[in-house]
Motif scaffolding. Structure first.
Motif, mmCIF file in Angstrom:
data_model
loop_
_atom_site.group_PDB
_atom_site.id
_atom_site.type_symbol
_atom_site.label_atom_id
_atom_site.label_comp_id
_atom_site.label_asym_id
_atom_site.label_seq_id
_atom_site.Cartn_x
_atom_site.Cartn_y
_atom_site.Cartn_z
ATOM 1 N N PHE A 91 0.582 11.287 -5.010
ATOM 2 C CA PHE A 91 -0.394 10.885 -4.008
ATOM 3 C C PHE A 91 -0.103 11.447 -2.614
ATOM 4 C CE2 PHE A 91 -0.749 7.781 -7.411
ATOM 5 C CZ PHE A 91 -2.102 7.886 -7.683
ATOM 6 N N GLY A 92 1.002 12.156 -2.451
ATOM 7 C CA GLY A 92 1.323 12.746 -1.156
ATOM 8 C C GLY A 92 1.473 11.700 -0.074
ATOM 9 N N ARG A 93 2.148 10.607 -0.414
ATOM 10 C CA ARG A 93 2.313 9.491 0.511
ATOM 11 C C ARG A 93 3.745 8.973 0.447
ATOM 12 N NH1 ARG A 93 -2.852 7.600 2.082
ATOM 13 N NH2 ARG A 93 -4.530 8.412 0.789
ATOM 14 N N SER A 94 4.134 8.258 1.470
ATOM 15 C CA SER A 94 5.485 7.696 1.519
ATOM 16 C C SER A 94 5.599 6.509 0.563
ATOM 17 C CB SER A 94 5.815 7.233 2.942
ATOM 18 O OG SER A 94 5.017 6.106 3.278
ATOM 19 N N SER A 95 6.837 6.129 0.264
ATOM 20 C CA SER A 95 7.049 4.979 -0.613
ATOM 21 C C SER A 95 6.544 3.700 0.055
ATOM 22 C CB SER A 95 8.518 4.848 -0.996
ATOM 23 O OG SER A 95 9.323 4.655 0.149
ATOM 24 N N VAL A 96 6.611 3.645 1.380
ATOM 25 C CA VAL A 96 6.096 2.483 2.112
ATOM 26 C C VAL A 96 4.576 2.381 1.928
ATOM 27 C CG1 VAL A 96 5.787 1.495 4.420
ATOM 28 C CG2 VAL A 96 7.972 2.519 3.784
ATOM 29 N N ALA A 97 3.878 3.521 2.008
ATOM 30 C CA ALA A 97 2.421 3.529 1.836
ATOM 31 C C ALA A 97 2.041 3.148 0.410
ATOM 32 C CB ALA A 97 1.856 4.902 2.184
ATOM 33 N N ILE A 98 2.791 3.656 -0.555
ATOM 34 C CA ILE A 98 2.514 3.320 -1.958
ATOM 35 C C ILE A 98 2.733 1.828 -2.172
ATOM 36 C CG2 ILE A 98 3.250 3.663 -4.360
ATOM 37 C CD1 ILE A 98 1.850 6.135 -3.371
ATOM 38 N N ALA A 99 3.842 1.307 -1.640
ATOM 39 C CA ALA A 99 4.142 -0.121 -1.792
ATOM 40 C C ALA A 99 3.054 -0.981 -1.158
ATOM 41 C CB ALA A 99 5.506 -0.430 -1.173
ATOM 42 N N ALA A 100 2.604 -0.603 0.028
ATOM 43 C CA ALA A 100 1.555 -1.368 0.711
ATOM 44 C C ALA A 100 0.260 -1.370 -0.103
ATOM 45 C CB ALA A 100 1.310 -0.795 2.103
ATOM 46 N N ARG A 101 -0.062 -0.233 -0.708
ATOM 47 C CA ARG A 101 -1.289 -0.171 -1.507
ATOM 48 C C ARG A 101 -1.145 -1.002 -2.772
ATOM 49 N NH1 ARG A 101 -6.395 0.808 -0.082
ATOM 50 N NH2 ARG A 101 -5.128 1.344 1.707
ATOM 51 N N LEU A 102 0.033 -0.995 -3.385
ATOM 52 C CA LEU A 102 0.256 -1.808 -4.583
ATOM 53 C C LEU A 102 0.132 -3.295 -4.276
ATOM 54 C CD1 LEU A 102 3.185 0.202 -6.221
ATOM 55 C CD2 LEU A 102 0.844 -0.029 -7.101
ATOM 56 N N VAL A 103 0.582 -3.701 -3.089
ATOM 57 C CA VAL A 103 0.414 -5.097 -2.674
ATOM 58 C C VAL A 103 -1.071 -5.402 -2.532
ATOM 59 C CG1 VAL A 103 0.750 -6.737 -0.778
ATOM 60 C CG2 VAL A 103 2.659 -5.307 -1.547
ATOM 61 N N GLN A 109 3.859 -8.420 -5.351
ATOM 62 C CA GLN A 109 3.636 -9.482 -4.368
ATOM 63 C C GLN A 109 3.993 -9.058 -2.953
ATOM 64 O OE1 GLN A 109 5.711 -12.893 -5.849
ATOM 65 N NE2 GLN A 109 3.959 -13.536 -7.082
ATOM 66 N N ASN A 110 5.041 -8.238 -2.835
ATOM 67 C CA ASN A 110 5.420 -7.752 -1.507
ATOM 68 C C ASN A 110 6.037 -6.358 -1.632
ATOM 69 O OD1 ASN A 110 8.405 -7.982 -1.769
ATOM 70 N ND2 ASN A 110 7.929 -10.165 -1.942
ATOM 71 N N ARG A 111 6.095 -5.660 -0.520
ATOM 72 C CA ARG A 111 6.554 -4.266 -0.537
ATOM 73 C C ARG A 111 7.994 -4.120 -0.998
ATOM 74 N NH1 ARG A 111 4.655 -2.074 5.205
ATOM 75 N NH2 ARG A 111 5.457 -4.083 5.791
#
Length: 115
Positions: A91-103, A109-111
């Motif tokens: 997805f060409g995104r940071s792990s923080v961005a992926i985690a936020a989208r998964l939340v 439940q949280n990043r």
């Protein structure tokens, strides 16, 4: 279009040349006006400076909106057990961005659960 190509086109345009034809722009062309040229160079400098806190360039899609198709694929890949690295690369995104989208999508439940 990727950022590298966009920067290439804008650099040529800022030099007063039509990036698609190679023709010199007439002085009266809006893209050849001083304020527009300055704006293009400012934007180019900003793109060059876009780096995260570690000094690395930001991922290709940093800051771009997610599409419904991307969200569906993220869910599918996450459910299939894709690794954090695989998801970030796809997805060409940071792990923080992926985690936020998964939340947001209700997959975690949280990043911190993604780290």
């Amino acid at each position: 279009m990727d950022t590298v190509r966009a920067k290439e086109l804008l650099t040529i345009l800022a030099d007063g040349i039509n990036p698609l034809t190679g023709e010199v722009l007439p002085e009266s062309d809006s893209c050849n006006q001083v304020e527009i040229v300055r704006a293009l160079h400012t934007l180019l400098r900003t793109l060059e400076q876009r780096r995260d806190k570690s000094g690395k360039p930001l991922p290709e899609n940093a800051g771009k909106p997610w599409t419904a198709a991307d969200e569906a694929e993220l869910c599918r890949m996450f459910d299939a057990g894709s690794t954090k690295q695989e998801l970030c690369a796809r997805f060409g995104r940071s792990s923080v961005a992926i985690a936020a989208r998964l939340v947001k999508l209700g997959k975690i439940q949280n990043r911190d659960m993604f780290r």
